[in-house]
Write an enzyme that holds these catalytic residues in place. Structure first.
Site, PDB file in Angstrom:
ATOM      1  N   HIS A   4       0.812  -1.219   0.000  1.00 21.64           N
ATOM      2  CA  HIS A   4       0.000   0.000   0.000  1.00 21.64           C
ATOM      3  C   HIS A   4       0.844   1.269   0.000  1.00 21.64           C
ATOM      4  CE1 HIS A   4      -3.774   1.909  -0.027  1.00 21.64           C
ATOM      5  NE2 HIS A   4      -4.416   1.132   0.806  1.00 21.64           N
ATOM      6  N   ASP A  10      -2.106   1.927  -4.855  1.00 22.94           N
ATOM      7  CA  ASP A  10      -3.377   2.309  -4.239  1.00 22.94           C
ATOM      8  C   ASP A  10      -4.434   1.243  -4.515  1.00 22.94           C
ATOM      9  OD1 ASP A  10      -2.283   4.699  -3.333  1.00 22.94           O
ATOM     10  OD2 ASP A  10      -2.839   5.767  -5.174  1.00 22.94           O
TER      11      ASP A  10
END
Length: 431
Positions: free
Chosen positions: A403, A407
């Protein structure tokens, strides 16, 4: 008499150290020139070390599971007469690092500097390990067997010393038991002691070494350093399976297609629009390297543990070439013949459990990559089409991402792009 100190040579790729995963000699043993003395592991590749001289072993570097630096003493051997000049020269040069290979012109990579808010928390893969529990004592006797077992005298003597019944050892190839087969047997039987069939199974302590330790360190480092998230979507592969059956029925001399070559084709065709997926993240430097080529890691289960051989430039291969390379690399990994080059350099990994794939999975990223893809098993279920119930073959596709780099929207969009190709499989063959 002269003492010869055999230094651990540079095994390749500019490595700094290697782990002792097996000794084939002991202090006091007589060794012949070119006799196997130890197995060393680095970066998931095991290398057999052979003695360059004949003589008596005076000292060994450490115990199984110890890590020693390149260029340091591996064994000291007492030899008759002077040390041959060529052996001394080779031994002196052995610790010199190899120059790193220059990048290929067709593998253009994009480097992106990334702010790294958790740089201080980046994992160091060489943190001190807690001292493992010692192995249980080895019993020196084993039941006799009438079965004829093919093995060299050295292997038979080592098995006898360890209390291993050779009839219980499954050879990896051609029916002959070798030292590597004994090592594999030991890894699954605490201390290598023989346990009679039907007897009560006792508690056992197994030292985590070699491949198992590499896997443990890699997975722990990945989970500590990478904030994972997983996205799963359902894909209707009914038409894809029909196309695969047609291709196999008319393939001629071409290799049989499984689902994987078709999935890899879809992965490669969609990656140019999602370069953040096909990347490696150097979290210490704060740099993401987006790869120009798709070097796809194939998570492969072997008797020694999980290995990840790499399909180089998967984007440039057709489905039949991919099918052949999948089989070749899997066989090389399972037989222990995969080279270090074939086990490194992946930019994205695919992991599949085949028929046991379950309905969903949350795979762990192969650090320093930023994503890993996991197809799950194909199941036939009823679906609604045009208001009517019909049978469909469905497969869930999972992707885990870093992450810090990828995204959620990007991961979902990428899987949706793969889904469009797999549900309209003719597009797989359109440039």
């Amino acid at each position: 008499m002269a003492k010869f100190t055999f230094n651990l040579p540079d095994i390749g790729e500019g490595i700094a150290e290697a782990e002792i995963v097996a000794w084939h000699v002991r202090v006091g043993d007589m060794v012949e020139e070119d006799q196997q003395i130890a197995d060393m592991m680095t970066d998931k590749a095991t290398v057999e070390m052979e003695s360059p001289v004949a003589g008596k072993v005076l000292e060994i570097a450490g115990e199984v599971g110890d890590t020693i630096p390149i260029g340091s003493m591996l064994v000291t051997i007492e030899i008759e007469g002077a040390i041959p000049d060529d052996v001394a020269e080779d031994n002196a040069k052995a610790a010199e690092p190899e120059a790193a290979p220059a990048p290929k012109d067709d593998e253009v990579e994009e480097r992106i500097e990334v702010e790294n808010p958790d740089a201080n928390d980046a994992d160091d893969a060489h943190e001190a390990d807690p001292e493992p529990a010692p192995n249980q004592p080895v019993e020196k006797s084993a039941p006799k067997t009438e079965a004829k077992v093919l093995a060299s005298p050295a292997v038979r003597k080592r098995a006898q010393d360890l209390g291993i019944d050779l009839a219980q050892v499954k050879p990896a190839e051609d029916g002959r038991v070798r030292h590597g087969d004994l090592d594999q047997f030991l890894s699954y039987n605490a201390g290598g002691g023989y346990r009679p069939a039907g007897g009560q199974r006792q508690d056992e302590q197994v030292r985590v070494i070699g491949m198992r330790r590499r896997i443990a360190e890699s997975m722990a480092a990945s989970k500590r350093a990478i904030p994972h998230f997983t996205y799963v979507d359902e894909i209707d592969v009914t038409r894809l399976e029909e196309l695969r059956a047609d291709l196999n029925a008319t393939r001629g001399a071409k290799p049989k297609l499984t689902m994987l070559p078709l999935l890899i084709t879809a992965i490669c065709k969609t990656l140019p629009d999602f370069p953040m997926i096909n990347a490696r993240y150097d979290d210490e430097a704060g740099i993401v390297t987006r790869s120009g080529g798709v070097h796809l890691g194939m998570a492969t289960q072997t008797d020694a543990g999980l290995m990840v051989p790499v399909i180089r430039n998967a984007e440039s291969r057709n489905v039949w070439q991919l099918a052949s390379e999948i089989v070749r690399l899997a066989e090389a990994a399972r037989s222990g013949k995969a080279s270090s080059q074939e086990l490194s350099g992946s930019t994205l990994t695919l992991t599949s459990l085949g028929p046991m794939g379950g309905i969903a999975s949350t795979p762990v990223i192969n650090r320093p990559e930023v994503a890993i893809i996991a197809p799950n098993k194909v199941v036939e279920r009823p679906v609604f089409r045009d208001g009517k119930v019909a049978a469909a073959k469905l497969m869930n596709l999972s992707i885990s991402c870093d992450h810090r780099v990828v995204d959620g929207w990007d991961a979902a969009s990428y899987v949706q792009a793969i889904k469009r190709l797999l549900e309209t499989p003719a597009l797989l063959f359109v440039d």
